[in-house]
Design an enzyme around this catalytic site. Sequence first.
Site, PDB file in Angstrom:
ATOM      1  N   LYS A  52      -6.343   3.858  -2.696  1.00 22.45           N
ATOM      2  CA  LYS A  52      -7.134   4.193  -1.512  1.00 22.45           C
ATOM      3  C   LYS A  52      -6.523   5.365  -0.755  1.00 22.45           C
ATOM      4  CE  LYS A  52      -9.014  -0.454  -0.814  1.00 22.45           C
ATOM      5  NZ  LYS A  52      -9.048  -1.619   0.077  1.00 22.45           N
ATOM      6  N   SER A  68      -4.692   0.444   2.589  1.00 25.05           N
ATOM      7  CA  SER A  68      -4.297  -0.960   2.632  1.00 25.05           C
ATOM      8  C   SER A  68      -5.281  -1.807   1.839  1.00 25.05           C
ATOM      9  CB  SER A  68      -4.263  -1.423   4.098  1.00 25.05           C
ATOM     10  OG  SER A  68      -3.790  -2.731   4.197  1.00 25.05           O
ATOM     11  N   ASP A  69      -4.778  -2.912   1.290  1.00 18.35           N
ATOM     12  CA  ASP A  69      -5.640  -3.848   0.592  1.00 18.35           C
ATOM     13  C   ASP A  69      -5.072  -5.253   0.746  1.00 18.35           C
ATOM     14  OD1 ASP A  69      -8.081  -3.694  -1.329  1.00 18.35           O
ATOM     15  OD2 ASP A  69      -6.771  -5.252  -2.151  1.00 18.35           O
ATOM     16  N   THR A  70      -5.976  -6.237   0.805  1.00 21.72           N
ATOM     17  CA  THR A  70      -5.589  -7.628   1.023  1.00 21.72           C
ATOM     18  C   THR A  70      -6.227  -8.521  -0.026  1.00 21.72           C
ATOM     19  OG1 THR A  70      -5.450  -7.224   3.404  1.00 21.72           O
ATOM     20  CG2 THR A  70      -5.634  -9.518   2.709  1.00 21.72           C
TER      21      THR A  70
END
Length: 190
Positions: A52, A68-70
């Site tokens: 990203k 960011s990634d969750t």
Amino acid sequence: MQRLILASSSPRRKELLENLRLKFEISSSDADESFSDTLSPSEAVMELASRKSGTVAQHFSDCFVIGSDTVVVHDGMILGKPESGQEATEMLKKLSGNTHSVYTGVSIISPEKETRFYEKTDVTFWELSDEEIDTYIKSGEPFDKAGGYGIQGFGSMLVREISGDYYTVVGLPVSRLIRELRNIGYNLPY
């Protein structure tokens, strides 16, 4: 002047950065969000965060770009965003009465280098009745969130306890982010 770019259209991540009193711009990423099932959850979220920030950094080479990634992990299985009411129901039934882990990975790309890190928080749900699950699904909240719930919204009623950083569950571990921004050379206003 250093520019800070958030590579996300997430209203939650935007709000968290605003809470830090940072001036930033938003440029959402169209990066591929698929990943190999051979990656551990921590590797997966850092890889996705890096994709990203990397796709956005191509257009802002002189800036600091945050991606960011969750993901939510239960019994070793990564739970994504549910695409139907049935899928949301299945996810919430798995999480009901159990503890799961939430991993958020972050990538910061500066003009000189990239820093990647992740944080993990354990979340325990109450034992949920079918009625509670149905009410929550009818709220519409589960459908754009990993694991089918948002801790910061109506989904807060599902959560019995957490162990770790609350903001990791929301989607951006802000306390660690500030320290990593400072380490990578971003001039914070405080």
